[in-house]
Design an enzyme around this catalytic site. Structure first.
Site, PDB file in Angstrom:
ATOM      1  N   LYS A 105      -6.275  -9.008  -3.420  1.00 31.22           N
ATOM      2  CA  LYS A 105      -5.289  -9.637  -2.532  1.00 31.22           C
ATOM      3  C   LYS A 105      -5.975 -10.563  -1.531  1.00 31.22           C
ATOM      4  O   LYS A 105      -5.518 -11.664  -1.291  1.00 31.22           O
ATOM      5  CB  LYS A 105      -4.464  -8.611  -1.757  1.00 31.22           C
ATOM      6  CG  LYS A 105      -4.186  -7.244  -2.343  1.00 31.22           C
ATOM      7  CD  LYS A 105      -3.539  -7.122  -3.652  1.00 31.22           C
ATOM      8  CE  LYS A 105      -3.349  -5.688  -4.087  1.00 31.22           C
ATOM      9  NZ  LYS A 105      -2.762  -5.356  -5.268  1.00 31.22           N
TER      10      LYS A 105
ATOM     11  N   TRP B  63       0.510   5.195  -3.244  1.00 35.12           N
ATOM     12  CA  TRP B  63       0.515   4.280  -4.396  1.00 35.12           C
ATOM     13  C   TRP B  63       0.665   5.121  -5.660  1.00 35.12           C
ATOM     14  O   TRP B  63      -0.013   6.147  -5.812  1.00 35.12           O
ATOM     15  CB  TRP B  63      -0.812   3.512  -4.409  1.00 35.12           C
ATOM     16  CG  TRP B  63      -0.972   2.534  -5.549  1.00 35.12           C
ATOM     17  CD1 TRP B  63      -0.065   1.615  -5.982  1.00 35.12           C
ATOM     18  CD2 TRP B  63      -2.137   2.378  -6.370  1.00 35.12           C
ATOM     19  NE1 TRP B  63      -0.594   0.889  -7.018  1.00 35.12           N
ATOM     20  CE2 TRP B  63      -1.858   1.338  -7.286  1.00 35.12           C
ATOM     21  CE3 TRP B  63      -3.381   3.001  -6.422  1.00 35.12           C
ATOM     22  CZ2 TRP B  63      -2.784   0.904  -8.234  1.00 35.12           C
ATOM     23  CZ3 TRP B  63      -4.298   2.576  -7.365  1.00 35.12           C
ATOM     24  CH2 TRP B  63      -4.002   1.542  -8.260  1.00 35.12           C
TER      25      TRP B  63
ATOM     26  N   ASP C  89      -8.947   3.919   0.969  1.00 37.96           N
ATOM     27  CA  ASP C  89      -8.565   2.866   0.031  1.00 37.96           C
ATOM     28  C   ASP C  89      -8.221   1.646   0.876  1.00 37.96           C
ATOM     29  O   ASP C  89      -7.281   1.682   1.675  1.00 37.96           O
ATOM     30  CB  ASP C  89      -7.347   3.340  -0.796  1.00 37.96           C
ATOM     31  CG  ASP C  89      -6.966   2.334  -1.872  1.00 37.96           C
ATOM     32  OD1 ASP C  89      -7.505   1.214  -1.864  1.00 37.96           O
ATOM     33  OD2 ASP C  89      -6.114   2.667  -2.718  1.00 37.96           O
TER      34      ASP C  89
HETATM   35  C1  LMR Z   1       0.851  -2.647  -6.299  1.00 43.90           C
HETATM   36  O1  LMR Z   1       0.858  -1.571  -5.695  1.00 43.90           O
HETATM   37  O2  LMR Z   1       1.872  -3.249  -6.635  1.00 43.90           O
HETATM   38  C2  LMR Z   1      -0.474  -3.304  -6.599  1.00 43.90           C
HETATM   39  O3  LMR Z   1      -1.518  -2.580  -6.031  1.00 43.90           O
HETATM   40  C3  LMR Z   1      -0.667  -3.577  -8.037  1.00 43.90           C
HETATM   41  C4  LMR Z   1      -0.888  -2.348  -8.853  1.00 43.90           C
HETATM   42  O4  LMR Z   1      -1.887  -2.311  -9.579  1.00 43.90           O
HETATM   43  O5  LMR Z   1      -0.076  -1.419  -8.806  1.00 43.90           O
END
Ligand code: LMR
Length: 408
Positions: free
Chosen positions: A255, A130, A220
């Site tokens: 979510k 992420w 996570d």
């Molecule tokens: C995403 O990865 O799109 C979500 O977790 C929202 C975010 O805060 O990035």
């Protein structure tokens, strides 16, 4: 005073979502941000959540501050959800749990705590991960490195080698070289951005490596219920808790309860014993107090009620199952439409990847074309939020994707 500031380049995910909102095209498709949209393209407010809120309103109550560590009712409910009620780690009091401002808040509080109490420990994140993980841990002053994770294949090989899986052996080989007390960030389920998860057998093989090297796993868990089910998606948490290792888990309800803006999350640290958990909770509270003082009351009310009320809990579980099943259906539809349009290409990744995201392998140039020519928004890494598909936009998406796939 501030003329020397660097302009903010924007966040790769959130800025895209803002650009989507401003796009005037009526047939635009938002497959960028990790948000679940229903068949009508709306972000649902779950019935279980609405009822919890109605109860809260009817009961009145105060708007006082919560304690620094959050609501006791929510913290207890979260522990049961993550570890399973009656787990030995809970019974022996060795889990320190705080309600946090989303799981992002939890991740950051944990990062600040690690920087303060394990100085010199570096953080290892999956390649890719992420986008915000690196920023958060670096923002706390920690060094961030990557371990191999996603197999992108090799287009230059002859014949080209299709990727799409997990580089599990390479991942283990890297983890075996890390210094003791390195922090290893792991996605408990529904890996963001790839949708490629470890199998239960791979988790089983991973745990001894983490233990032998004296590493500190940091889970996570942002998509519980979107993979194989609420219980099944807690597999990694329970496996680590059973192993007796010390680890962190940041979990989110954004979510799973569709309460994005409520910022409902928690951070749990599983410790060696109750005395250590008391010390950890104390220093975590000090960290929170210095950051935002205490978390939100409304989030706590929703989560604790939905998780503990005998009527709301099964209703929520059914609502999560319906969201998960709708995503699976859209994965299948997009796969079938693309396979029909481009019989030579392999789209099976849409079926094997789990959760909200699929990693399409589209290049940044192809993603730009999708957005500019067709109004179909993906993250530039090629990540698609399949939870944004519905029966009204899936054919357009398949046609657009098929059009850009012919290009570099
Ligand atoms: C995403 O990865 O799109 C979500 O977790 C929202 C975010 O805060 O990035």
């Amino acid at each position: 005073m501030f003329q020397h500031l660097d302009p903010y380049a924007g966040d790769p995910i959130l800025s895209l979502n803002e650009a989507f909102q401003k796009d005037p095209r009526a047939d635009k498709v938002n497959l960028s941000i990790g948000i679940y949209f229903d068949e009508q393209g709306r972000i649902p407010v779950l019935d279980s959540v609405r009822q919890a809120e109605a109860q809260m309103l009817a009961e009145g109550g105060t708007k006082s501050y919560l304690p620094i560590e959050g609501s006791a009712a929510m913290r207890g409910a979260v522990q049961g959800l993550l570890f399973g009620p009656g787990h030995e780690a809970l019974a022996s009091g060795r889990v320190a749990t705080l309600q946090t401002v989303g799981s992002s808040g939890g991740l950051k509080v944990g990062a600040d705590f690690i920087q303060r109490w394990l100085p010199g420990s570096a953080v290892w994140v999956s390649d890719p991960t992420w986008d915000n993980h690196r920023a958060m841990f670096e923002g706390a002053g920690l060094q961030v490195h990557t371990y191999p994770y996603y197999d992108a294949g090799d287009a230059s090989a002859s014949p080209p080698r299709q990727g799409g899986g997990l580089r599990f052996d390479a991942m283990l080989a890297t983890l075996r070289t890390l210094p003791a007390r390195s922090v290893v960030l792991l996605h408990a389920c529904c890996h963001n951005p790839t949708g490629v998860d470890l199998s239960p057998a791979q988790w089983q093989a991973l745990v001894p490596v983490l233990r032998e090297r004296d590493l500190l796993p940091y889970l996570d868990l942002a998509y519980q219920g979107y993979g194989d089910g609420i219980e099944a998606d807690a597999h990694a948490v329970r496996l680590l808790a059973d192993s007796g290792m010390t680890f962190f888990v940041a979990n989110s309800f954004s979510k799973s309860m569709s309460v994005y803006g409520e910022r409902a999350g928690a951070l749990s640290v599983v410790c060696a014993d109750a005395a250590e958990a008391t010390l950890v909770l104390g220093q975590m509270k000090a960290t929170v107090r210095r950051n935002y003082s205490s978390p939100g009351l409304h989030a706590a009310g929703i989560v604790s009620r939905v998780l503990t009320d005998a009527t709301l809990r099964p209703q929520w579980e059914a609502e999560v199952a319906a969201m998960r099943e709708r995503i699976a259906k859209m994965r299948r539809q997009l796969h079938d439409l693309l396979a029909a349009r481009r019989p030579g290409d392999d789209f099976s990744y849409f079926l094997s990847q789990r959760g909200m995201f699929s990693y399409t392998g589209l290049s940044p140039a192809q993603v730009d074309r999708l957005r500019d020519e067709f109004g179909v928004y993906l993250v530039r890494s090629g990540r698609m939020c399949v939870a944004g598909l519905n029966s009204g936009n899936v054919e357009r998406t398949a046609a657009a994707m098929s059009a850009v796939l012919g290009t570099a």
